[in-house]
Motif scaffolding. Structure first.
Motif, PDB file in Angstrom:
ATOM      1  N   ARG A 193      44.749  49.852  68.008  1.00  0.00           N
ATOM      2  CA  ARG A 193      46.169  49.562  68.194  1.00  0.00           C
ATOM      3  C   ARG A 193      46.525  49.607  69.684  1.00  0.00           C
ATOM      4  O   ARG A 193      47.222  48.723  70.181  1.00  0.00           O
ATOM      5  CB  ARG A 193      47.001  50.594  67.409  1.00  0.00           C
ATOM      6  N   VAL A 194      46.025  50.635  70.374  1.00  0.00           N
ATOM      7  CA  VAL A 194      46.319  50.751  71.806  1.00  0.00           C
ATOM      8  C   VAL A 194      45.713  49.560  72.551  1.00  0.00           C
ATOM      9  O   VAL A 194      46.371  48.946  73.409  1.00  0.00           O
ATOM     10  CB  VAL A 194      45.785  52.089  72.377  1.00  0.00           C
ATOM     11  N   GLN A 195      44.469  49.195  72.219  1.00  0.00           N
ATOM     12  CA  GLN A 195      43.816  48.068  72.903  1.00  0.00           C
ATOM     13  C   GLN A 195      44.595  46.757  72.653  1.00  0.00           C
ATOM     14  O   GLN A 195      44.789  45.966  73.573  1.00  0.00           O
ATOM     15  CB  GLN A 195      42.363  47.927  72.412  1.00  0.00           C
ATOM     16  N   ALA A 196      45.052  46.590  71.408  1.00  0.00           N
ATOM     17  CA  ALA A 196      45.814  45.371  71.087  1.00  0.00           C
ATOM     18  C   ALA A 196      47.128  45.344  71.881  1.00  0.00           C
ATOM     19  O   ALA A 196      47.543  44.293  72.380  1.00  0.00           O
ATOM     20  CB  ALA A 196      46.096  45.330  69.587  1.00  0.00           C
TER      21      ALA A 196
ATOM     22  N   ALA B 234      48.241  42.572  74.615  1.00  0.00           N
ATOM     23  CA  ALA B 234      49.526  41.867  74.503  1.00  0.00           C
ATOM     24  C   ALA B 234      50.373  42.098  75.748  1.00  0.00           C
ATOM     25  O   ALA B 234      51.011  41.176  76.265  1.00  0.00           O
ATOM     26  CB  ALA B 234      50.266  42.348  73.258  1.00  0.00           C
ATOM     27  N   GLY B 235      50.344  43.337  76.248  1.00  0.00           N
ATOM     28  CA  GLY B 235      51.130  43.680  77.442  1.00  0.00           C
ATOM     29  C   GLY B 235      50.637  42.924  78.663  1.00  0.00           C
ATOM     30  O   GLY B 235      51.431  42.472  79.499  1.00  0.00           O
ATOM     31  N   LEU B 236      49.321  42.773  78.775  1.00  0.00           N
ATOM     32  CA  LEU B 236      48.748  42.047  79.910  1.00  0.00           C
ATOM     33  C   LEU B 236      49.113  40.560  79.839  1.00  0.00           C
ATOM     34  O   LEU B 236      49.400  39.934  80.860  1.00  0.00           O
ATOM     35  CB  LEU B 236      47.215  42.209  79.927  1.00  0.00           C
ATOM     36  N   ALA B 237      49.097  40.025  78.610  1.00  0.00           N
ATOM     37  CA  ALA B 237      49.442  38.599  78.442  1.00  0.00           C
ATOM     38  C   ALA B 237      50.910  38.364  78.797  1.00  0.00           C
ATOM     39  O   ALA B 237      51.269  37.313  79.336  1.00  0.00           O
ATOM     40  CB  ALA B 237      49.165  38.183  77.002  1.00  0.00           C
TER      41      ALA B 237
END
Lengths: 281, 324
Positions: A264-267, A271-274
Motif C-alpha cells: 500500500r505504501v509503495q503504491a 501514485a504520489g510521484l506520478a
C-alpha cells in the motif's frame, strides 16, 4: 539540556505564534504527576518542538498533506511510513503535520531506533517531544494507553539508502503489524514524497561498536535541500478487525499483513510521484 | 490472621511496618526481629501485641530456632522479609549471607513449618536490567540484571529475588515478591536518596532519565496488601512520583551539575572514599542514562495497591496527576 519547561515555554512563545500555544494547550496528554508523562514527554517541549519545526514545515519544505482525515482522532493507531533522507527530517515533518492535521491535536509518538536513546542531549530533547526507543515494551504500553505511534518499518537502512534506491522500499520489518494485531490498532499507511531527494547520500562509513550511531553518512549536500514534501495518508488497514490478538503469534499472518502495508505504501509512493510535477514544487 | 513475623524490623521501613501491623486489628501479634539488641530496638510503646527478638539471620541455627521456636509458638502465618544489607559498596560472604542465604533458610524452613502459609519478600527495582534497547516502562517480565560485572549489591538482590521466584509453587507456603521503587527516606538503602541528599549532584551530561520514587507510606501500604492478600507472584511496587532526574534534583533543592560519564564515576568514587557516602555511580550508570519506571498494573489489579502518597519535596511545588 536539561533545561526546565519554563525555558521551553519561552522558546515556543518566542518562535511560535498563538497557534503553537493553542495546540499545546489542547494536547491529549497523560500527566504522570509533575507535568511529564511516564516516558518523559512534556507539553511545553512539544510546543517548543512545534515552534522550531514550524518554519521548516511551512516555508522550507512547504509540506503539502493529502487525505489527513485518515488519521484517527482518538485511540491507538500506527502510522507506518517510508523512511529516507540521511537526516530524519521526514520524521519531524510527519510529526508536525499530524499535530496540525488533528483536532484536538495529537502529538504522535515517534518510535526511534535504539541508538537514538543513547545520544546525549538529542535523546532527552526527543523524549520530551514524545520520541520513544523502539522496544516492544514501549510500543505496547503506548498502544494500550491509546497513543498514536509513528513507525518507519524500513528502520535505519531506510534513512541511509543511497540516492539510486530512492522511493524503493528497503526491507520492510513486520513488528508494526504484530503490534497492530495484538493491541487492536489500525495501521495508517503513509507515503512521504520529497524526503528521498533532500540530501542525496553518496556513501556511508560504518562506525565501530563503541560509537553510539551505526554509520557516518557522506551526503552530496551539507544540509537538506528545500525539496517540497508531499505527505499522503492512506485509508487505515483494520488488521484489528481482520485478525484476533492471538493471531499476532502466527508469523505467516504477520508477514502477509506487513506485505499488505508495504504494498500500500509503495503504491501510494508511485501514485504520489506520478502526481508530482517537480522535486521543488 | 494470627501473627506476622517481620525481619529487618529496626530499619525505617521495618519499624514503620511493625507500627502499622501492631495497630492493625486483623493481626493478633507481631514478632519483630533484627540484629539490634532489644533495649535499642523499636522506640515506641507497643503493649502486648508485639514481641521483639534480636536474631542474626546470617546464622542458620538462629533462623531455625526463631521459626520453630517463637514463630511457631505465636502461630505466625506470614513472614515479611525486609532484612537486607543496605550498603552499596559492601562486599563479602557475610553480606551475601545477609542478602541471600537468610532468605534461602527462611524459605527452606517455611516449606515444613506448621503455621507459616505466606512469605512476603522485599525486592528492588535495581534487579531489572536497564539498557537502551529495553523499555522504559518495566513490567514484571522485564529482563533481570544478570551481568557478572554488576556489583555484589545488585547480584545479591537478583539472586535473592530469583531464589524466591524459583520456589514459588514448590513449597507449602505462598511466596510474594515485591520489587519496590526506591524510597526517598534515609536508612532505606536508596541510592537515589543518597544521590539527591548531597548539596551537589553530578549527572551524566546530556541525559535526563525519568525516575520513579516512593514514600515509605506507599511501601508500607504495599506490604500490608501483600500480607493480607492471597495467591503468589512477583509485583512491581512503584511510587507516586514520576519525573525527570533534573526535576527531582531541583525539587529536592540540590544543585545539579552535568559532567562527562567517566568524570561522574571518578567523582563519586572519590566522594565515597572521602565521606563514606553510599551512592555508587557504577551501580546506577545505566539508569542515569535510560531511566526505569516500574509498571504497577499487576500490583493494582491483584493486590489492590496504588501509590497514593506523593513525596513532600523540600523545594518542590504541588503534584498534580491528570489526563487532559
Amino acid at each position: 539540556m536539561p533545561f526546565p519547561p519554563t525555558i521551553a515555554r519561552l522558546v515556543s512563545s518566542s518562535l511560535g505564534g498563538p497557534s503553537v500555544r493553542d495546540r499545546a494547550d489542547r494536547l491529549h496528554f497523560a500527566d504522570a504527576g509533575h507535568g511529564y508523562d511516564r516516558f518523559g514527554q512534556h507539553p511545553d517541549f512539544v510546543a517548543m518542538g512545534d515552534a522550531v519545526v514550524a518554519p521548516l514545515h511551512r516555508r522550507y519544505f512547504r509540506v503539502q498533506s493529502y487525505d489527513a482525515h485518515h488519521i484517527p482522532k482518538t485511540g491507538a493507531a500506527i502510522l507506518a511510513a517510508n523512511h529516507s533522507g540521511t537526516l530524519p527530517m521526514d520524521g519531524a515533518m510527519l510529526w508536525a503535520d499530524v499535530l496540525r492535521q488533528t483536532d484536538p491535536p495529537r502529538a504522535a509518538r515517534t518510535v526511534a531506533d535504539y541508538f537514538v536513546t543513547s545520544l546525549p542531549v538529542i535523546s532527552t530533547l526527543f523524549a520530551r517531544c514524545g520520541v520513544v526507543g523502539g522496544s516492544r515494551g514501549n510500543a505496547r504500553a503506548l498502544l494500550q494507553a491509546g497513543e498514536l505511534l509513528i513507525i518507519f518499518p524500513e528502520g535505519t537502512p531506510g534513512i541511509g539508502k543511497p540516492y539510486r534506491d530512492r522511493y524503493q522500499l528497503q526491507q520492510w520489518r513486520v513488528g508494526h503489524c504484530e503490534l497492530a494485531i495484538r493491541y487492536r490498532a489500525p495501521v495508517v499507511p503513509i507515503a512521504i514524497i520529497g524526503a528521498e531527494e533532500q540530501m542525496p547520500q553518496l556513501a556511508r562509513i560504518p562506525m565501530p561498536r563503541a560509537v553510539p550511531f551505526p554509520y557516518l553518512p557522506v551526503p552530496a549536500t551539507p544540509f537538506p535541500l528545500p525539496v517540497r514534501y508531499h505527505i499522503h495518508y492512506g485509508e487505515p488497514l483494520r488488521l484489528d478487525r481482520e485478525y484476533t490478538p492471538d493471531q499476532a503469534d502466527d508469523p505467516d499472518i504477520v508477514r502477509r499483513a506487513a506485505e499488505r502495508v508495504r504494498d500500500r505504501v509503495q503504491a501510494m509512493i508511485d501514485a504520489g510521484l506520478a502526481q508530482r510535477t517537480s522535486v521543488f514544487r | 490472621m494470627n501473627s506476622v513475623l517481620v525481619t529487618g524490623a529496626t530499619s525505617p521501613l521495618g519499624e514503620r511496618l511493625v507500627r502499622s501491623l501492631v495497630a492493625d486489628t486483623r493481626v493478633s501479634h507481631v514478632l519483630a526481629v533484627d540484629r539490634e539488641p532489644e533495649d535499642q530496638a523499636l522506640p515506641f510503646s507497643h503493649g502486648k501485641r508485639l514481641t521483639y527478638l534480636s536474631v542474626d539471620l546470617t546464622r542458620g541455627r538462629q533462623v531455625r530456632e526463631l521459626l520453630f521456636g517463637p514463630a511457631r509458638d505465636l502461630e505466625c502465618e506470614v513472614v515479611v522479609h525486609l532484612a537486607q544489607h543496605q550498603g552499596a559498596w559492601a562486599e563479602g560472604s557475610r553480606v551475601h549471607r545477609a542478602n541471600v542465604e537468610a532468605l534461602r533458610s527462611i524459605l527452606d524452613l517455611a516449606d515444613r513449618h506448621p503455621t507459616i502459609r505466606r512469605v512476603v519478600v522485599r525486592s528492588f527495582a535495581v534487579v531489572y536490567r536497564v539498557a537502551m534497547h529495553l523499555p522504559v516502562l518495566v513490567t514484571e517480565d522485564h529482563p533481570l540484571n544478570l551481568s557478572p560485572q554488576a556489583p555484589q549489591y545488585v547480584r545479591d538482590r537478583v539472586e535473592a529475588d530469583l531464589t524466591a521466584c524459583a520456589r514459588m509453587g514448590l513449597i507449602n507456603a505462598e511466596i510474594v515478591v515485591l520489587r519496590c521503587a526506591e524510597a526517598m527516606s534515609p536508612g532505606t538503602g536508596s541510592q537515589l536518596f543518597d544521590y539527591l541528599d548531597a548539596s551537589v549532584a553530578i549527572r551524566p551530561a546530556g541525559f535526563d532519565p525519568m525516575v520513579n520514587v516512593a514514600t515509605l507510606s506507599d511501601l508500607i501500604a504495599a506490604f500490608e496488601a501483600a500480607t493480607h492478600g492471597s495467591g503468589e507472584g512477583v509485583f512491581n511496587i512503584p511510587g507516586y512520583d514520576t519525573l525527570p532526574l533534573s526535576a527531582a534534583t531541583r525539587k529536592w533543592g540540590t544543585l545539579c551539575v552535568p559532567a562527562p560519564g567517566p568524570a561522574v564515576s571518578m567523582i563519586y568514587a572519590l566522594r565515597h572514599l572521602a565521606t563514606g557516602s553510599s551512592f555508587s555511580y557504577g551501580l546506577n550508570r545505566h539508569s542515569m542514562h535510560f531511566g526505569l519506571i516500574l509498571d504497577g498494573t499487576r500490583a493494582s489489579e491483584i493486590l489492590g495497591y496504588r501509590p497514593n502518597n506523593p513525596i513532600d519535596w523540600p523545594a518542590g511545588g504541588p503534584v498534580r496527576r491528570s489526563v487532559s
